[in-house]
Motif scaffolding. Structure first.
Motif, PDB file in Angstrom:
ATOM      1  N   ALA A  27       0.831  -1.205   0.000  1.00 41.57           N
ATOM      2  CA  ALA A  27       0.000   0.000   0.000  1.00 41.57           C
ATOM      3  C   ALA A  27       0.861   1.247   0.000  1.00 41.57           C
ATOM      4  CB  ALA A  27      -0.929   0.002   1.218  1.00 41.57           C
ATOM      5  N   PRO A  28       0.334   2.369  -0.512  1.00 42.09           N
ATOM      6  CA  PRO A  28       1.103   3.623  -0.493  1.00 42.09           C
ATOM      7  C   PRO A  28       1.490   4.003   0.927  1.00 42.09           C
ATOM      8  CG  PRO A  28      -0.892   3.843  -1.832  1.00 42.09           C
ATOM      9  CD  PRO A  28      -1.000   2.536  -1.104  1.00 42.09           C
ATOM     10  N   ARG A  29       2.690   4.556   1.075  1.00 37.00           N
ATOM     11  CA  ARG A  29       3.160   5.016   2.375  1.00 37.00           C
ATOM     12  C   ARG A  29       3.307   6.534   2.323  1.00 37.00           C
ATOM     13  NH1 ARG A  29       5.368   1.594   5.949  1.00 37.00           N
ATOM     14  NH2 ARG A  29       6.796   3.209   6.695  1.00 37.00           N
ATOM     15  N   PRO A  30       2.388   7.272   2.990  1.00 34.36           N
ATOM     16  CA  PRO A  30       2.473   8.730   2.964  1.00 34.36           C
ATOM     17  C   PRO A  30       3.577   9.265   3.858  1.00 34.36           C
ATOM     18  CG  PRO A  30       0.687   8.037   4.400  1.00 34.36           C
ATOM     19  CD  PRO A  30       1.239   6.782   3.774  1.00 34.36           C
ATOM     20  N   CYS A  31       4.246   8.400   4.603  1.00 35.67           N
ATOM     21  CA  CYS A  31       5.228   8.856   5.588  1.00 35.67           C
ATOM     22  C   CYS A  31       6.634   8.437   5.207  1.00 35.67           C
ATOM     23  CB  CYS A  31       4.934   8.258   6.965  1.00 35.67           C
ATOM     24  SG  CYS A  31       3.299   8.614   7.603  1.00 35.67           S
ATOM     25  N   GLU A  32       7.571   9.308   5.524  1.00 37.21           N
ATOM     26  CA  GLU A  32       8.966   8.905   5.600  1.00 37.21           C
ATOM     27  C   GLU A  32       9.261   8.449   7.024  1.00 37.21           C
ATOM     28  OE1 GLU A  32      13.312  11.080   5.339  1.00 37.21           O
ATOM     29  OE2 GLU A  32      11.651  11.834   4.144  1.00 37.21           O
ATOM     30  N   VAL A  33       8.649   9.170   7.972  1.00 35.26           N
ATOM     31  CA  VAL A  33       8.783   8.850   9.390  1.00 35.26           C
ATOM     32  C   VAL A  33       7.406   8.906  10.025  1.00 35.26           C
ATOM     33  CG1 VAL A  33       9.768   9.546  11.601  1.00 35.26           C
ATOM     34  CG2 VAL A  33      11.114   9.804   9.506  1.00 35.26           C
ATOM     35  N   GLU A  34       6.995   7.827  10.676  1.00 35.50           N
ATOM     36  CA  GLU A  34       5.754   7.827  11.439  1.00 35.50           C
ATOM     37  C   GLU A  34       6.100   8.184  12.875  1.00 35.50           C
ATOM     38  OE1 GLU A  34       3.957   4.018  10.950  1.00 35.50           O
ATOM     39  OE2 GLU A  34       3.280   4.436   8.908  1.00 35.50           O
ATOM     40  N   THR A  35       5.795   9.409  13.266  1.00 39.38           N
ATOM     41  CA  THR A  35       6.131   9.860  14.609  1.00 39.38           C
ATOM     42  C   THR A  35       4.950   9.603  15.534  1.00 39.38           C
ATOM     43  OG1 THR A  35       5.256  12.126  14.608  1.00 39.38           O
ATOM     44  CG2 THR A  35       7.322  11.732  13.417  1.00 39.38           C
ATOM     45  N   ALA A  36       5.126   9.946  16.798  1.00 35.23           N
ATOM     46  CA  ALA A  36       4.038   9.793  17.753  1.00 35.23           C
ATOM     47  C   ALA A  36       2.914  10.782  17.495  1.00 35.23           C
ATOM     48  CB  ALA A  36       4.564   9.969  19.181  1.00 35.23           C
ATOM     49  N   TYR A  37       3.182  11.809  16.682  1.00 29.49           N
ATOM     50  CA  TYR A  37       2.191  12.856  16.455  1.00 29.49           C
ATOM     51  C   TYR A  37       1.860  13.067  14.984  1.00 29.49           C
ATOM     52  CZ  TYR A  37       3.303  14.121  21.277  1.00 29.49           C
ATOM     53  OH  TYR A  37       3.493  14.086  22.631  1.00 29.49           O
ATOM     54  N   HIS A  38       2.786  12.741  14.091  1.00 33.93           N
ATOM     55  CA  HIS A  38       2.606  13.103  12.697  1.00 33.93           C
ATOM     56  C   HIS A  38       3.071  11.987  11.765  1.00 33.93           C
ATOM     57  CE1 HIS A  38       3.346  17.124  14.683  1.00 33.93           C
ATOM     58  NE2 HIS A  38       2.213  17.362  14.065  1.00 33.93           N
ATOM     59  N   CYS A  39       2.663  12.157  10.525  1.00 34.73           N
ATOM     60  CA  CYS A  39       3.219  11.401   9.414  1.00 34.73           C
ATOM     61  C   CYS A  39       4.155  12.370   8.698  1.00 34.73           C
ATOM     62  CB  CYS A  39       2.078  10.942   8.511  1.00 34.73           C
ATOM     63  SG  CYS A  39       2.599  10.109   7.023  1.00 34.73           S
ATOM     64  N   ALA A  40       5.460  12.207   8.838  1.00 35.27           N
ATOM     65  CA  ALA A  40       6.425  13.225   8.425  1.00 35.27           C
ATOM     66  C   ALA A  40       7.268  12.766   7.242  1.00 35.27           C
ATOM     67  CB  ALA A  40       7.338  13.588   9.594  1.00 35.27           C
ATOM     68  N   ARG A  41       7.594  13.724   6.372  1.00 35.31           N
ATOM     69  CA  ARG A  41       8.505  13.437   5.267  1.00 35.31           C
ATOM     70  C   ARG A  41       9.099  14.746   4.760  1.00 35.31           C
ATOM     71  NH1 ARG A  41       5.241  13.622   0.119  1.00 35.31           N
ATOM     72  NH2 ARG A  41       3.145  14.230   0.750  1.00 35.31           N
ATOM     73  N   VAL A  42      10.265  14.642   4.140  1.00 37.46           N
ATOM     74  CA  VAL A  42      10.941  15.779   3.536  1.00 37.46           C
ATOM     75  C   VAL A  42      11.020  15.536   2.038  1.00 37.46           C
ATOM     76  CG1 VAL A  42      13.110  17.041   3.359  1.00 37.46           C
ATOM     77  CG2 VAL A  42      12.268  16.337   5.603  1.00 37.46           C
ATOM     78  N   VAL A  43      10.604  16.552   1.265  1.00 38.06           N
ATOM     79  CA  VAL A  43      10.565  16.421  -0.204  1.00 38.06           C
ATOM     80  C   VAL A  43      11.453  17.487  -0.815  1.00 38.06           C
ATOM     81  CG1 VAL A  43       9.092  16.498  -2.244  1.00 38.06           C
ATOM     82  CG2 VAL A  43       8.217  15.495  -0.124  1.00 38.06           C
ATOM     83  N   ALA A  44      12.307  17.069  -1.737  1.00 37.94           N
ATOM     84  CA  ALA A  44      13.181  18.013  -2.427  1.00 37.94           C
ATOM     85  C   ALA A  44      12.384  18.821  -3.443  1.00 37.94           C
ATOM     86  CB  ALA A  44      14.315  17.265  -3.124  1.00 37.94           C
TER      87      ALA A  44
END
Length: 488
Positions: free
Chosen positions: A218-235
């Motif tokens: 399945a698609p993964r919207p996260c780079e990092v699944e934190t305790a509060y957010h679905c986080a990622r950095v995009v160039a």
């Protein structure tokens, strides 16, 4: 009457099924956040669906326990619920990734509600069924029902505590879902094999395997699944050093790794204009940041005002680690980052210790309500030096009821308040970022106006704009109800 099951097995099944329901409920909140945000309404709706599923499952489980021999249905209940749990994550993620915009939010939530309701109902049916199996005589009814209900409640508590304090903070959401589904399938398979035979266990196991496979692809919207957010950095393909930090589905920060003076977002430019219009250019400042994001303003102030010192309070340690790993953040004497709730951080700050306080903390599409109230504004005023300024990023749309309430709240504490926004935002026909500016000294409106972008305005005559909006307090702060998200 069916042969009674042992007390330990009955307690274990009631305990485990209730714990599984609560794990599933809390994980569902995390699954839906990247697509529709995490507000009070979202929390309330998911809890409502879970409670409806528990009520439905309890009623139907009791009904079927009197019609179908429970020892024949317990195994399939666990098997099917585990298989359906395996399907929750891929169904929600594929739906969320394929649908965009405010109108799609309701559909995404409907999909989540259906995928949550089905397995939760099946699991809620377990307790009445094991209660029926546990009853040997009518004289024991009160004791048996009370004991199993108590252990089911304890199971729910344990599932809630472990998920909130341990699971979400230490392992990815996908791992929690897969583990929960697998555990339910294993329990169901064992019960089915013992009570019904191999053939009845095959179909749900196959369904579980399919669900697990879909979860992995399945698609993964996260780079990092934190305790509060679905986080990622995009160039940024258009700018060599450009990086955008996404928390859930929203762009929270933009930084240029090669040029810390480059500011992308309009509200960040307004922050800079407010500071530069209020204080001599190049003069170092002592800044307090509530919410780290990508630390755009800390970078900017360090580059343009050498010698500036920054204290940052960020509640999410994984965001800080992502900043260090991918955005080149380096802490030191001039930049201290403390993992702590911003409200508590402000409370710890010394009186008259800061030149600038920047409030830029968000949870999904909403701001944490306890950072909006008159009490926290009063504490910020205590921390600021007499010529200091308080800057708040407020996101709202259309009628901007929340922005107006926050403005009135700040006005209740500070003698001088201004608002930076576009003309359509002042008129109530648009929306986005409002910047509230407050101080104990008169605000240099003309100087700030000269530094703003061409589409931005600053006003300090705000009575007609704020109107009769409420002042937010610790006792009354309906932030999620006032806020109009997504420009809807």
């Amino acid at each position: 009457m069916d042969k009674p099951v042992g007390q330990k097995l009955a307690v274990g099944l009631a305990f485990g099924s209730s714990a599984a329901v609560m794990v599933l409920e809390l994980v569902s909140l995390r699954l839906v956040a990247p697509y529709i945000g995490l507000t009070l309404e979202t929390n309330t709706a998911v809890i409502g669906v879970a409670l409806a599923a528990i009520a439905t499952g309890a009623a139907m489980g009791g009904r079927f326990a009197d019609v179908v021999p429970p020892h024949r249905t317990l195994g399939p209940l666990f098997l099917l619920s585990g298989a359906l749990v395996m399907l929750v994550l891929p169904v929600v993620r594929w739906t969320g990734e394929s649908l965009q915009g405010a109108d799609a939010s309701n559909l995404v939530f409907l999909v989540l509600a259906i995928t949550l309701f089905a397995p939760a109902s099946l699991l809620a049916a377990v307790t009445p069924m094991v209660t029926k199996l546990r009853l040997a005589t009518l004289e024991q009814t009160g004791t048996v029902v009370g004991r199993l209900s108590a252990f089911a409640t304890v199971g729910g508590i344990v599932g809630t505590v472990l998920t909130g304090f341990v699971f979400v903070a230490t392992v990815p959401i996908s791992a929690i879902v897969l583990t929960l589904g697998a555990a339910l399938v294993v329990v169901g398979a064992v019960l089915t094999l013992l009570l019904r035979g191999v053939r009845d266990a095959v179909k749900p196991v196959v369904l579980a395997v399919i669900g697990a496979t879909l979860t992995l692809v399945a698609p993964r919207p996260c780079e990092v699944e934190t305790a509060y957010h679905c986080a990622r950095v995009v160039a940024d393909p258009a700018r060599d050093g450009g990086r955008t930090l996404y928390l859930d589905r929203l762009r929270h920060s933009y930084v240029d790794l090669n040029d810390p003076t480059y500011l992308e977002f309009e509200y960040i430019k307004s922050f800079a204009a407010a500071i530069n219009g209020s204080r001599p250019e190049g003069q170092p400042v002592s800044a307090l940041h509530i919410g780290a994001g990508g630390l755009t303003m800390a970078r900017y102030l360090t580059a343009t005002r050498p010698g500036s010192r920054h204290q940052v309070y960020e509640i999410d340690p994984s965001v800080v680690e992502l900043d260090k790993r991918e955005l080149g953040v380096r802490t030191g004497p001039d930049l201290n980052i403390t993992v702590k709730d911003g409200r508590l951080g402000i409370r710890d700050e010394a009186t008259d210790s800061r030149d600038v306080v920047l409030m830029d903390a968000f949870s999904g599409v909403s701001v944490p309500w306890h950072l909006t109230t008159r009490e926290v504004v009063a504490d910020v005023r205590r921390v600021l030096r007499p010529d200091g300024i308080y800057l708040i990023n407020v996101i709202d749309y259309g009628p901007a009821k929340f922005a107006k309430a926050e403005l009135r709240t700040v006005q209740a504490e500070f003698p001088y308040v201004a608002l930076i926004a576009r003309a359509d935002e002042f008129a109530g026909t648009g929306g986005g970022n409002f910047v509230v500016l407050a101080s104990d000294r008169p605000i240099a409106v003309p100087a700030i106006a000269d530094k703003l972008g061409p589409d931005m305005q600053i006003r300090d005559q705000l009575a007609s704009f704020a109107g009769d909006a409420p002042v937010l307090t610790d006792d009354y702060a309906p932030v999620d109800q006032l806020l109009t998200p997504y420009g809807s």
